[in-house]
Design a protein around this motif. Structure first.
Motif, mmCIF file in Angstrom:
data_model
loop_
_atom_site.group_PDB
_atom_site.id
_atom_site.type_symbol
_atom_site.label_atom_id
_atom_site.label_comp_id
_atom_site.label_asym_id
_atom_site.label_seq_id
_atom_site.Cartn_x
_atom_site.Cartn_y
_atom_site.Cartn_z
ATOM 1 N N MET A 1 0.841 -1.171 0.000
ATOM 2 C CA MET A 1 0.000 0.000 0.000
ATOM 3 C C MET A 1 0.884 1.231 0.000
ATOM 4 O O MET A 1 1.998 1.221 0.509
ATOM 5 C CB MET A 1 -0.955 -0.048 1.183
ATOM 6 N N ARG A 2 0.386 2.315 -0.564
ATOM 7 C CA ARG A 2 1.141 3.560 -0.681
ATOM 8 C C ARG A 2 0.564 4.595 0.288
ATOM 9 O O ARG A 2 -0.635 4.854 0.285
ATOM 10 C CB ARG A 2 1.058 4.076 -2.105
ATOM 11 N N VAL A 3 1.445 5.185 1.107
ATOM 12 C CA VAL A 3 1.050 6.173 2.109
ATOM 13 C C VAL A 3 1.986 7.377 1.987
ATOM 14 O O VAL A 3 3.183 7.209 1.766
ATOM 15 C CB VAL A 3 1.155 5.580 3.539
ATOM 16 N N THR A 4 1.438 8.576 2.142
ATOM 17 C CA THR A 4 2.250 9.791 2.125
ATOM 18 C C THR A 4 2.349 10.309 3.554
ATOM 19 O O THR A 4 1.344 10.429 4.249
ATOM 20 C CB THR A 4 1.598 10.870 1.235
ATOM 21 N N VAL A 5 3.570 10.632 3.986
ATOM 22 C CA VAL A 5 3.797 11.179 5.323
ATOM 23 C C VAL A 5 4.306 12.606 5.165
ATOM 24 O O VAL A 5 5.245 12.855 4.402
ATOM 25 C CB VAL A 5 4.822 10.334 6.115
ATOM 26 N N VAL A 6 3.665 13.535 5.879
ATOM 27 C CA VAL A 6 3.993 14.958 5.770
ATOM 28 C C VAL A 6 4.304 15.492 7.155
ATOM 29 O O VAL A 6 3.600 15.203 8.123
ATOM 30 C CB VAL A 6 2.801 15.739 5.160
ATOM 31 N N TRP A 7 5.365 16.314 7.241
ATOM 32 C CA TRP A 7 5.762 16.914 8.520
ATOM 33 C C TRP A 7 6.295 18.307 8.270
ATOM 34 O O TRP A 7 7.167 18.518 7.430
ATOM 35 C CB TRP A 7 6.827 16.052 9.184
ATOM 36 N N ALA A 8 5.785 19.276 9.012
ATOM 37 C CA ALA A 8 6.309 20.646 8.973
ATOM 38 C C ALA A 8 7.322 20.759 10.104
ATOM 39 O O ALA A 8 6.967 21.012 11.245
ATOM 40 C CB ALA A 8 5.182 21.656 9.139
ATOM 41 N N SER A 9 8.579 20.547 9.782
ATOM 42 C CA SER A 9 9.632 20.541 10.806
ATOM 43 C C SER A 9 9.880 21.922 11.385
ATOM 44 O O SER A 9 10.338 22.057 12.504
ATOM 45 C CB SER A 9 10.928 19.981 10.220
ATOM 46 N N ALA A 10 9.574 22.963 10.615
ATOM 47 C CA ALA A 10 9.731 24.350 11.057
ATOM 48 C C ALA A 10 8.710 25.181 10.289
ATOM 49 O O ALA A 10 8.163 24.717 9.284
ATOM 50 C CB ALA A 10 11.151 24.832 10.772
ATOM 51 N N PRO A 11 8.448 26.404 10.733
ATOM 52 C CA PRO A 11 7.516 27.248 9.982
ATOM 53 C C PRO A 11 7.963 27.405 8.530
ATOM 54 O O PRO A 11 9.146 27.600 8.249
ATOM 55 C CB PRO A 11 7.556 28.582 10.720
ATOM 56 N N ARG A 12 7.030 27.274 7.622
ATOM 57 C CA ARG A 12 7.254 27.402 6.179
ATOM 58 C C ARG A 12 8.210 26.349 5.608
ATOM 59 O O ARG A 12 8.805 26.542 4.565
ATOM 60 C CB ARG A 12 7.736 28.804 5.835
ATOM 61 N N THR A 13 8.383 25.248 6.308
ATOM 62 C CA THR A 13 9.223 24.147 5.841
ATOM 63 C C THR A 13 8.426 22.855 5.956
ATOM 64 O O THR A 13 7.980 22.502 7.043
ATOM 65 C CB THR A 13 10.497 24.018 6.710
ATOM 66 N N VAL A 14 8.246 22.174 4.835
ATOM 67 C CA VAL A 14 7.457 20.950 4.838
ATOM 68 C C VAL A 14 8.281 19.813 4.233
ATOM 69 O O VAL A 14 8.887 19.979 3.180
ATOM 70 C CB VAL A 14 6.149 21.124 4.036
#
Length: 104
Positions: A1-14
């Motif tokens: 299965m395909r999953v996308t993981v997203v994290w904003a490590s800092a403001p305006r940085t993804v």
């Protein structure tokens, strides 16, 4: 299965990564596969929160194909408090749309 993981490590940085996981993989397993060093952020109370398509989930929640797993940091300032402080700084004369009367 395909999953996308997203994290904003800092403001305006993804950071975003697409993962191929076995069926029945959990949120915790997906985070382990990313290789991101979440370290102390994930361990402390009020640290990172995880959600799938905006709905909060626990680390043992199973993922499905096409899910978007999002990691969010806690808010630094309560939005209501920030709005109140902004209003006090700008004063009543520039309060917004209804501060001026329309010309006739």
């Amino acid at each position: 299965m395909r999953v996308t993981v997203v994290w904003a490590s800092a403001p305006r940085t993804v950071q975003e990564v697409a993962l191929d996981l076995p069926d029945g993989a959990t949120v915790a397993q997906a985070l382990a596969v990313t290789g991101w060093d979440l370290g102390p952020l994930d361990a402390r109370p009020g640290g990172l929160a995880s959600s799938v398509w905006g709905r909060r989930v626990t680390p043992d929640t199973p993922l499905r194909d096409g899910d978007r797993l999002e990691l969010t940091r806690p808010l630094r300032v309560d939005p209501k408090v920030a709005r109140r402080e902004r209003f006090q700084r700008q004063g009543a004369r520039a309060a917004g749309l209804f501060a001026r009367t329309p010309k006739r």
